[in-house]
Scaffold this active site. Sequence first.
Site: not given
Ligand code: BG6
Length: 485
Positions: A174, A178, A212, A231, A236
């Site tokens: 995902h 963005k 985070e 994860d 990402h």
């Molecule tokens: C997910 C992870 O892929 O991305 C999570 O499994 C994480 O642990 C999340 O919190 C973060 O995504 P975003 O878009 O909130 O930064």
Amino acid sequence: MALTDFDLVLFGGSGDLAMRKLLPAMYARDVANDLPPTARIICVGRQDSGQDAFLKMVETNSRPHIKASTMNAATWSKFCARIVYVSLNASDANTYAPLVEALRDPELTRVYYLATPPHLFALICDNLEENGLVTPNSRVVLEKPLGRDLASAKQINAEVGKVFQESQIYRIDHYLGKETVQNLMALRFGNILFEPLWRREWISDVQITIAEKLGVGNRMGYYDTSGALRDMLQNHLLQLLCIVAMEPPTSIAPDAVRDEKLQVLRSLKKFTPTTLAQNIVRGQYRAGHVDGATVPSYRDEPDAPQHSRTETFVAMKAEIDTWRWAGVPFYLRTGKRMADSLAEIVVRFKQIPHSIFNQPTSSFQPNCLVIRLQPDEGLSLNLMAKTPGEGMRLKPAELELDFRESFKTPRMDAYERLLLDVLRGQLTLFMRGDELEAAWEWVEPILENWEQNDNAPIPYTAGTWGPAAASALIGRDGLQWREEA
Ligand code: BG6
């Protein structure tokens, strides 16, 4: 391009992702009039609760995740009319009759979105095929985790690949949905300014951070078997690194972009046991304060194993063995329960070679391009400028581009964009099978080394920027993480 009619089938339709992200994303696109009037969302779940009970669940669990300003009784009931609940056991082909019945004309676009644990991917694909549900217009979307090592990723690719062609497979990351990630491509390849400087001769280092404040919350069952490397970093962070480091693709066509990203992944310098010990820091949070509230230690979170050695933080210095990037460190960092929630890419340029002013070269802050993904989206370019008034004194100043301010058009959430891309058949922002495997191949020696050496994570206090060793890692090169500078 207007969407043609479709059936979107959500496996894991009553799960967390569907309720928090997928249904709200579809609702937002419905309100924006992007969905054809008869398009349907078929939610698949195990519970034999029936349509009405499911819609109540959507009301309770999904509606709160929708922007209130877009909500009214008419749009909500129009959206709910698209939803069909189907109860079946995803791993048993003999229970698929309700889905067969719910699906319409095989000529329509069919999207099977597998928001399920990965061990079900192959089974679901086989069961769809056995029930004659895979048409030439079908697509399958795979949600992470896409494996937990190279072997399991290969297995997923092979098994899903028996049923769907590569051009029908959408592997979601995902972060690629963005806005700023695509803006990074626009910045690099839609402007003449940066590309000539985008190389080892002019760039000293790159930092990529996804931090985070959140902890693991109620996802312990998954998270403790995963950890920050699997994860966040394997997917990402590496995807962001690919967009920063790739060579200019010949077009924005899916394989043109994905070929270049693959080259970056294949050029990442492999870690040896020695370089790994020097260049990677893993940590785990302990009790601390986040936003003024006391938060527990990772090991005291609900369902956490008392002696868990899972990392909630990882920082590393990576290198890319190419002519463009040789010798340029890429510092990658991600963690939970950090001092702030932010995602950003920092590209630092080299120091000027000589000062003509009455101040030493060391007083010049090197130019720095910061690409912010979260919490706000924007770009800033740090330059040296003259301070107003008499004399010639230079100080750092910022050129700022705030995407929200500059472009007043409404934003799309990553899942909205990616779902639209799937429905349109646009693969550019999805990972290809070989990319996924290349990313695991690079990460695997790290996982193996940690396992073999029973490598315990370094504790860090919740609400900080991670273990001191992470600052030392970048400090050895005479640098600092941007937030600690
Ligand atoms: C997910 C992870 O892929 O991305 C999570 O499994 C994480 O642990 C999340 O919190 C973060 O995504 P975003 O878009 O909130 O930064």
